[in-house]
Design an enzyme around this catalytic site. Structure first.
Site, PDB file in Angstrom:
ATOM      1  N   TYR A 263       0.822  -1.410   0.030  1.00 55.47           N
ATOM      2  CA  TYR A 263       0.147  -0.026   0.026  1.00 55.47           C
ATOM      3  C   TYR A 263       0.840   1.180   0.071  1.00 55.47           C
ATOM      4  O   TYR A 263       0.947   2.045  -0.917  1.00 55.47           O
ATOM      5  CB  TYR A 263      -0.933   0.020   1.423  1.00 55.47           C
ATOM      6  CG  TYR A 263      -1.996   1.051   1.189  1.00 55.47           C
ATOM      7  CD1 TYR A 263      -3.116   1.065   0.161  1.00 55.47           C
ATOM      8  CD2 TYR A 263      -2.000   2.128   1.761  1.00 55.47           C
ATOM      9  CE1 TYR A 263      -3.887   1.884   0.012  1.00 55.47           C
ATOM     10  CE2 TYR A 263      -3.040   3.201   1.623  1.00 55.47           C
ATOM     11  CZ  TYR A 263      -4.009   2.942   0.916  1.00 55.47           C
ATOM     12  OH  TYR A 263      -4.935   4.013   0.908  1.00 55.47           O
ATOM     13  N   SER A 343      -6.738   1.269  -4.858  1.00 58.48           N
ATOM     14  CA  SER A 343      -6.572   2.434  -4.623  1.00 58.48           C
ATOM     15  C   SER A 343      -5.365   3.233  -4.599  1.00 58.48           C
ATOM     16  O   SER A 343      -4.792   3.232  -5.659  1.00 58.48           O
ATOM     17  CB  SER A 343      -7.328   2.660  -2.992  1.00 58.48           C
ATOM     18  OG  SER A 343      -7.643   4.080  -2.884  1.00 58.48           O
ATOM     19  N   ASP A 426     -17.942   3.896  -7.713  1.00 56.75           N
ATOM     20  CA  ASP A 426     -16.887   4.304  -7.244  1.00 56.75           C
ATOM     21  C   ASP A 426     -16.789   5.998  -6.800  1.00 56.75           C
ATOM     22  O   ASP A 426     -16.689   6.745  -7.908  1.00 56.75           O
ATOM     23  CB  ASP A 426     -15.647   4.047  -7.931  1.00 56.75           C
ATOM     24  CG  ASP A 426     -14.262   4.400  -6.989  1.00 56.75           C
ATOM     25  OD1 ASP A 426     -14.457   5.098  -5.746  1.00 56.75           O
ATOM     26  OD2 ASP A 426     -13.189   3.753  -7.095  1.00 56.75           O
ATOM     27  N   HIS A 463     -15.887   1.595  -4.528  1.00 63.98           N
ATOM     28  CA  HIS A 463     -14.660   1.523  -4.006  1.00 63.98           C
ATOM     29  C   HIS A 463     -14.439   0.576  -2.843  1.00 63.98           C
ATOM     30  O   HIS A 463     -13.380  -0.331  -2.917  1.00 63.98           O
ATOM     31  CB  HIS A 463     -14.168   3.114  -3.825  1.00 63.98           C
ATOM     32  CG  HIS A 463     -12.729   3.337  -3.468  1.00 63.98           C
ATOM     33  ND1 HIS A 463     -12.021   3.459  -4.376  1.00 63.98           N
ATOM     34  CD2 HIS A 463     -12.093   2.845  -2.299  1.00 63.98           C
ATOM     35  CE1 HIS A 463     -10.646   3.621  -3.760  1.00 63.98           C
ATOM     36  NE2 HIS A 463     -10.687   3.321  -2.476  1.00 63.98           N
TER      37      HIS A 463
END
Length: 496
Positions: A263, A343, A426, A463
């Site tokens: 991430y 994301s 999203d 999302h």
């Protein structure tokens, strides 16, 4: 009922009286614009309302207000003028604040709510070498969650900070902080790992003992799975941790189907928690890895800042170095290595595939940010300018343009196979990122049959929350079939 919600003018806190016909009453938030985030919660005994104001998604500043609901006094500011983060937990009449004020690895302060003047605040848990990642107040004690080389620890302390004991950790995995009432001896915490679904433990505060209270059952034998932590060196010499999971006894011959994720942003730490993706991959005979990249909270605010704004390239370098380590240590080869992220993690794998297309065979890029020159102009992305920067600033434009995946696609390059996923639902990351990146990569590569560029687009899915289980299963199944196909493994028998 107290709650916060976003209005056209900005976030606001409201009170709803159950059964009442009149409109909900606005209590707090006037003057705060839409760039702020406001949260509201009630202490477990129902006496205090705590309101926290974050100055943006990647906030460097937070404000805290408290209201004594029993006395009906107005909301009272506790801290509003310090450039630091604060989050509070209440035990009795004391507000315990976890903060990075003059403490990049965080510390704990105690505030007497009967007399909360700042000069009377007390430091009860000082900053240490490990990061204080969480805090709870249960059974007359405070429980301090720490990350020590990304290994979760929970320590029981007296209200004045004296260490009593450590809560036993069941293994390598994600251990949640304790939850319970201030005047109760009973508390609960959770634990999970790659292939071990969440277990809820009941903990006796006075005795320091725990027992399994509830567990999720999945058709996977956790004792057959090995999870280990390794460390590798990134491009600039930084030591970076990574968790690697696979079946015990798996031969490491450089041909294992390997799935790497990460991430690296927004001060969020990546721990080896249970996920259906990891469990399926490991059960299918593959290797699953999570790299603890800069930009997260694994080593405190300094680690976060080393992966944001003009330091963002460090995150991508860390990820590439993780992939190179997996190849060098005979887990995988570039033909059996895939990456996935969503994301901000979608930005991560987008940057990886454009910067090192030779290192990966396949990519799953979910709900991604890919046009970093224009990202801030769509939906709620203005919240993220403190993390990424904005192309409206000339210096920040140069940084963003240098790594923006959309702007670094080149003709004549042999790219990995890519599956983009997004949808009209999203409302956080504009689906235009995945659409235009798909079109561009298809145009420059021709989307060859052996390495296609694909887009899975759902006109209803979004999302994060709110996706029905059937849609989640459909999306995950599609991703797994795509990756197993690309890595040359039969479905359900990767590497067996």
């Amino acid at each position: 009922v107290y709650y916060s919600r976003q209005t056209r003018e900005g976030p606001r806190v409201f009170r709803h009286r159950l059964g009442a016909a009149e409109a909900d009453e606005e209590l707090f938030g006037k003057g705060y614009g839409p760039e702020k985030i406001i949260g509201a919660e009630i202490s477990r005994d129902g006496r205090y309302l705590i309101v926290t104001v974050l100055h943006g998604s990647a906030a460097r500043k937070a404000e805290v207000y408290v209201q004594d609901l029993a006395k009906g006094t107005p909301l009272r500011p506790i801290v509003t003028d310090v450039e630091a983060l604060f989050s509070g937990r209440i035990g009795g009449d004391t507000l315990f604040l976890r903060t990075n004020w003059n403490a990049p690895n965080y510390r704990v302060l105690a505030v007497d709510l009967r007399d909360p003047a700042r000069e009377k605040w007390r430091e009860v848990v000082p900053e240490g070498k490990s990061v204080i990642s969480g805090l709870s107040a249960v059974g007359g004690q405070i429980f301090v969650s720490r990350l020590e080389d990304v290994q979760a620890r929970v320590q029981a302390c007296t209200p004045d900070g004296r260490l009593l004991r450590e809560v036993p950790r069941p293994g390598i995995g994600n251990m949640g902080g304790l939850a319970g009432d201030w005047d109760s001896d009973e508390a609960f915490f959770t634990f999970s790992s790659f292939a071990r679904p969440q277990v809820i433990y009941r903990y006796s505060v006075s005795k320091g003992t725990s027992e399994v209270w509830a567990r999720q059952e999945v058709p996977l034998e956790a004792q057959d799975v090995e999870v280990r932590q390794v460390f590798y060196t990134s491009k600039d010499g930084t030591r970076v941790p990574m968790f690697v999971g696979h079946r015990k006894g798996l031969p490491l011959d450089g041909r294992r189907p390997t799935l790497l994720t990460g991430y690296g942003g927004f001060n969020l730490a990546e721990l080896p928690s249970f996920s259906p993706r990891a469990a399926f991959w490991i059960d299918s005979g593959g290797v699953f890895a999570v790299a603890n990249l800069r930009g997260g909270n694994e080593y405190g605010e300094a680690w976060h800042r080393a992966g944001m704004l003009d330091e963002k390239q460090n995150v991508f370098d860390d990820f590439v170095a993780a992939a190179e380590w997996l190849v060098a240590n005979h887990y995988a080869s570039p033909d059996t290595l895939a990456i996935t992220g969503r994301s901000n993690g979608g930005l991560l794998v987008g940057a990886a595939l454009t910067q090192r297309p030779d290192l990966f065979r396949a990519v799953v890029c979910g709900y991604p940010l890919l046009d970093m020159v224009r990202y801030h102009r769509f939906f709620v992305a203005g919240y993220w300018v403190p993390e990424y920067g904005s192309s409206d600033d000339a210096a920040q434009f140069a940084v963003l343009r240098a790594y923006s995946p959309y702007h670094n696609v080149k003709a004549g390059v042999r790219y990995p196979a890519v599956l983009f996923t997004t949808g009209d639902g999203d409302t956080r990351v504009a689906p235009l990122h995945a659409r235009k990146m798909t079109a561009l990569l298809q145009a420059v590569t021709g989307s060859p049959p052996d390495r296609p560029i694909l887009l899975h687009y759902d006109t209803q899915a979004g999302h994060s929350a709110g996706v029905p289980a059937s849609k989640q299963i459909e999306e995950l199944s599609l991703e797994m079939r795509f990756l197993l196909w690309q890595l040359g493994a039969g479905e359900g028998s990767a590497g067996r």
